[in-house]
Design a protein around this motif. Structure first.
Motif, short mmCIF file in Angstrom:
data_model
loop_
_atom_site.label_atom_id
_atom_site.label_comp_id
_atom_site.label_asym_id
_atom_site.label_seq_id
_atom_site.Cartn_x
_atom_site.Cartn_y
_atom_site.Cartn_z
N HIS A 162 41.94 48.36 36.45
CA HIS A 162 42.37 47.14 36.55
C HIS A 162 42.54 46.46 37.80
O HIS A 162 43.60 47.09 38.46
N ALA A 163 41.86 45.50 38.41
CA ALA A 163 41.85 44.91 39.61
C ALA A 163 43.17 43.92 39.91
O ALA A 163 43.27 42.99 38.89
N VAL A 164 43.71 44.25 40.83
CA VAL A 164 44.74 43.18 41.13
C VAL A 164 43.99 41.92 41.86
O VAL A 164 43.18 41.80 42.55
N VAL A 165 44.78 40.66 41.50
CA VAL A 165 44.36 39.42 42.18
C VAL A 165 45.48 38.66 42.51
O VAL A 165 46.31 38.30 41.55
N ASP A 166 45.89 38.54 43.95
CA ASP A 166 46.99 38.04 44.33
C ASP A 166 46.46 37.05 45.40
O ASP A 166 45.15 37.00 45.79
N GLY A 167 47.28 36.46 46.12
CA GLY A 167 47.03 35.61 47.18
C GLY A 167 45.99 36.32 48.34
O GLY A 167 45.17 35.56 48.98
N ASN A 168 46.33 37.77 48.60
CA ASN A 168 45.88 38.34 49.69
C ASN A 168 44.09 38.61 49.27
O ASN A 168 43.33 38.49 49.95
N VAL A 169 44.13 38.98 47.82
CA VAL A 169 42.87 39.29 47.34
C VAL A 169 41.99 37.76 47.33
O VAL A 169 40.80 37.92 47.52
N TYR A 170 42.63 36.64 46.86
CA TYR A 170 41.87 35.51 47.06
C TYR A 170 41.21 34.97 48.31
O TYR A 170 40.22 34.75 48.49
N ARG A 171 41.95 35.44 49.33
CA ARG A 171 41.75 35.28 50.80
C ARG A 171 40.51 36.05 51.04
O ARG A 171 39.48 35.50 51.68
N VAL A 172 40.71 37.20 50.77
CA VAL A 172 39.46 38.19 51.27
C VAL A 172 38.33 38.02 50.49
O VAL A 172 37.31 38.03 51.11
#
Ligand code: SF4
Length: 358
Positions: free
Chosen positions: A139-149
């Protein structure tokens, strides 16, 4: 670069290589496999930066080495340890979940993604983090860092805070996941966002994705990711009457559905604007608070910013010869030296520290 598939494949491979060779970010919960400690770190890190959360993680794991220890604690002890982190609902939900796991699951953390997601205080990000870090589930995490990258590398202009954007980013993240090492992949993308592809002045020269990064080549780094909503900030004006004898002070516990639930505070008068001593006196008369205020002293003000709210707080000291009974009968007189054992909102902690009560 030719085609979406090649761009996707370059992303995952480069990220994993970087994680193996160059990712030096070190935090105590990294490589942790105990689901309880992973869960604890993720709850602390919701809306909190890693460095700010670190001492809290250490305090909590020392006080409660297992989920059963946490379940058995008095609420007040947990709230006291949480003090300063804000968003106290996180702490309340955390205690409820610790007790549910202890009482209903015999202390065993659920090991299926759908069961983790059902726990109180756990959303899609936290469930994916626990599922992958503790159990290696894909399961892939999606947080603020992931949105940005992702927004920068793929040049995604869809606002990430819309229903459409959330779905698009979640699907993209899941399609990029290295399923043979989901924990390593999730750690890598979050660490790259936190240390290289940072919100301001990203270190593109050190970035493993630079060769195929859309934002880098199209000079749109500062424009991505896109957010649709502007945060509306309201202001509330709190006036605290510090009713004190030589060694006691009146406090009450905040209840009801409002900020700072379950934390304590002195006598509060909230108004639609900031009041000075005279206008506060008039408000007190209006409310039938007829205790003597001839030696009321203004003791300063503090501001605390919450997500959608600014709380402006003014403090007024009122010395009394002996404890009085107040109309608001849910409060109590406590010894000043016991204040350090009681949980307060951050603003009050700062104020009491200044007064050397702690
Ligand atoms: S090249 Fe720059 S903008 Fe692109 S992903 Fe790397 S750090 Fe972010």
């Amino acid at each position: 670069m030719k085609g979406e598939a090649a761009k996707n494949s370059f992303f995952t491979k480069s990220l994993m290589n970087w994680h193996e060779r160059d990712n030096t970010r070190d935090l105590p919960w990294k490589s942790e496999k105990d689901p309880y400690k992973i869960w604890l770190s993720e709850i602390i890190l919701q809306q909190t930066r890693a460095l700010q959360g670190l001492p809290y993680y250490l305090k909590f794991t020392e006080a409660f080495p297992t989920v059963k220890d946490m379940a058995a604690c008095a609420d007040e002890q947990a709230f006291r340890l949480w003090q300063g982190l804000g968003y106290y609902n996180r702490c309340k939900n955390m205690l409820a979940t610790a007790r549910f796991i202890t009482d209903e699951l015999d202390g065993h953390f659920p090991d299926k993604h759908e069961d983790i997601l059902k726990l109180k205080g756990i959303g899609p990000y936290t469930a994916a983090a626990i599922a992958s870090f503790a159990f290696g589930l894909p399961h892939a995490v999606v947080d603020g860092n992931v949105y940005r990258v992702l927004a920068r590398y793929f040049g995604i202009e869809t606002p990430f805070d819309t229903t459409e954007g959330k779905k698009l980013f979640a699907e993209k993240a899941q399609s990029l996941l290295n399923t043979s090492d989901s924990a390593g992949y999730n750690q890598a993308i979050m660490d790259l966002g936190a240390t290289v592809c940072t919100p301001q002045t990203p270190k593109c020269g050190d970035c493993p994705l630079q060769r195929n990064c859309t934002a880098f080549h199209e000079n749109t780094i500062a424009l991505l990711p896109v957010k649709s909503k502007k945060t509306v900030v309201g202001t509330r004006f709190f006036h605290y009457l510090l009713l004190q004898t030589d060694d006691q002070i009146w406090i009450r516990k905040r209840t009801g559905k409002d900020i700072w639930q379950n934390l304590h505070e002195p006598f509060l008068l909230e108004y639609s604007e900031a009041l000075n001593s005279n206008s506060l006196q008039a408000l007190m008369n209006e409310k039938g608070l007829h205790f003597s205020t001839e030696n009321m002293v203004y003791e300063g003000n503090l501001k605390q910013r919450l997500t959608h709210l600014l709380v402006e707080t003014r403090f007024f000291g009122i010395k009394m010869k002996a404890p009085i009974k107040l109309p608001d009968n849910d409060g109590t007189w406590v010894s000043v030296k016991d204040l350090k054992n009681i949980a307060f909102p951050k603003t009050l902690v700062s104020f009491f520290e200044k007064k050397l009560y702690f």
